[in-house]
Design an enzyme around this catalytic site. Structure first.
Site, mmCIF file in Angstrom:
data_model
loop_
_atom_site.group_PDB
_atom_site.id
_atom_site.type_symbol
_atom_site.label_atom_id
_atom_site.label_comp_id
_atom_site.label_asym_id
_atom_site.label_seq_id
_atom_site.Cartn_x
_atom_site.Cartn_y
_atom_site.Cartn_z
ATOM 1 N N CYS A 25 -6.886 -2.646 7.710
ATOM 2 C CA CYS A 25 -6.182 -2.573 7.680
ATOM 3 C C CYS A 25 -5.444 -0.725 7.444
ATOM 4 O O CYS A 25 -4.474 -0.949 7.410
ATOM 5 C CB CYS A 25 -5.968 -3.090 6.170
ATOM 6 S SG CYS A 25 -6.265 -5.018 5.957
ATOM 7 N N HIS A 38 -1.240 -5.566 1.503
ATOM 8 C CA HIS A 38 -2.194 -6.640 1.332
ATOM 9 C C HIS A 38 -1.886 -7.995 0.169
ATOM 10 O O HIS A 38 -1.257 -8.167 -0.267
ATOM 11 C CB HIS A 38 -3.349 -5.579 0.300
ATOM 12 C CG HIS A 38 -4.331 -5.625 0.923
ATOM 13 N ND1 HIS A 38 -4.872 -3.307 1.493
ATOM 14 C CD2 HIS A 38 -5.032 -5.619 2.443
ATOM 15 C CE1 HIS A 38 -5.202 -3.437 1.993
ATOM 16 N NE2 HIS A 38 -6.009 -4.399 3.161
ATOM 17 N N GLU A 48 0.556 -1.057 -0.243
ATOM 18 C CA GLU A 48 -0.070 0.111 -0.402
ATOM 19 C C GLU A 48 1.067 1.146 -0.254
ATOM 20 O O GLU A 48 2.075 1.450 0.426
ATOM 21 C CB GLU A 48 -0.997 0.120 1.552
ATOM 22 C CG GLU A 48 -1.666 -1.128 0.845
ATOM 23 C CD GLU A 48 -3.090 -0.553 0.433
ATOM 24 O OE1 GLU A 48 -2.853 0.241 -0.706
ATOM 25 O OE2 GLU A 48 -3.531 -1.957 -0.026
HETATM 26 N N1 PCA Z 1 -7.946 -7.253 5.527
HETATM 27 C C1 PCA Z 1 -8.939 -6.156 6.242
HETATM 28 C C2 PCA Z 1 -9.526 -5.538 7.534
HETATM 29 C C3 PCA Z 1 -8.075 -7.212 8.043
HETATM 30 C C4 PCA Z 1 -7.656 -8.104 6.670
HETATM 31 O O1 PCA Z 1 -6.805 -8.825 6.535
HETATM 32 C C5 PCA Z 1 -8.910 -5.069 5.546
HETATM 33 O O2 PCA Z 1 -8.035 -5.013 5.196
HETATM 34 O O3 PCA Z 1 -8.957 -3.630 6.344
#
Ligand code: PCA
Length: 198
Positions: A142, A166, A80
């Site tokens: 996240c 991610h 990100e």
């Molecule tokens: N993904 C979520 C929250 C926990 C996770 O593993 C997100 O993308 O916000």
């Protein structure tokens, strides 16, 4: 030896498995590059997750902080670029539903990642793992955790490699809920490789 705090999340919403849990558990205790990895699992809870991350930073005093989250539906590894000062999205695991509130009333609108996101994407692609930079971590947990970590650094004048990656679903999760998926083995290998870029 330097220390790297690596966090995964517990399952949430319609995802009964979170592949980041396994990655943080498997890599816990490993030496990757110059770092010994400390793996920890965070809750999916707007009132807890960010505080948990900050408590872990104070407990372990790491030299780098990398948080992992599941992005169900994405088909590649996505470091990100930015975290925004906003909580939004569906209910968390404790039934709280955010409504676009700021994470920190007096915080800046956003923070850029302090991870070498271009190097991570290049290294992954060179090794055969699809990857690209993501320009939004959403506004759910996240993003919240990424913002907490970077805001803490800013308040404490720290400049550690720190940020968020991610990952797609694992096959085990895709069997339960149809979506693009990778093997858990490849997900773990890809993150191991990403961490060598720090
Ligand atoms: N993904 C979520 C929250 C926990 C996770 O593993 C997100 O993308 O916000």
């Amino acid at each position: 030896m330097k220390k790297l705090l690596l966090t995964g999340f517990e399952p949430f919403l319609e995802f009964p498995i979170n592949p980041t849990t396994e990655i943080a558990t498997i890599l816990n205790g490993e030496t990757i590059g110059d770092y010994e990895v400390v793996g920890e699992i965070l809750s999916v809870d707007f009132h807890k997750s960010g505080i948990q991350l900050l408590e872990l930073i104070e407990k372990h005093n790491p030299d780098a902080v990398v948080s992992l989250g599941l992005a169900g539906g994405r088909n590649c590894i996505t470091p990100e670029r930015i975290a925004i000062n906003c909580n939004d999205g569906p209910v968390d695991n404790n039934g709280h539903k955010p409504n676009g509130e700021k994470i920190f009333e007096d915080g800046p609108d956003g923070y850029f990642s302090k991870l070498p996101i271009y190097e991570i994407v290049s290294a992954l692609k060179e090794a055969g793992y699809p990857a690209k930079i993501s320009n939004t971590a959403g506004a759910y947990l996240c993003n919240n955790v990424m913002y907490h970590g970077l805001h803490y650094q800013s308040l404490n004048n720290l400049d550690l490699p720190s940020g968020f990656i991610h990952i797609p679903a694992s096959h085990a999760l895709a069997i339960k809920k149809n979506m693009p998926s990778w093997s858990q083995h490849d997900l773990t290998e890809a993150i191991r490789l990403a961490l060598t870029c720090l």
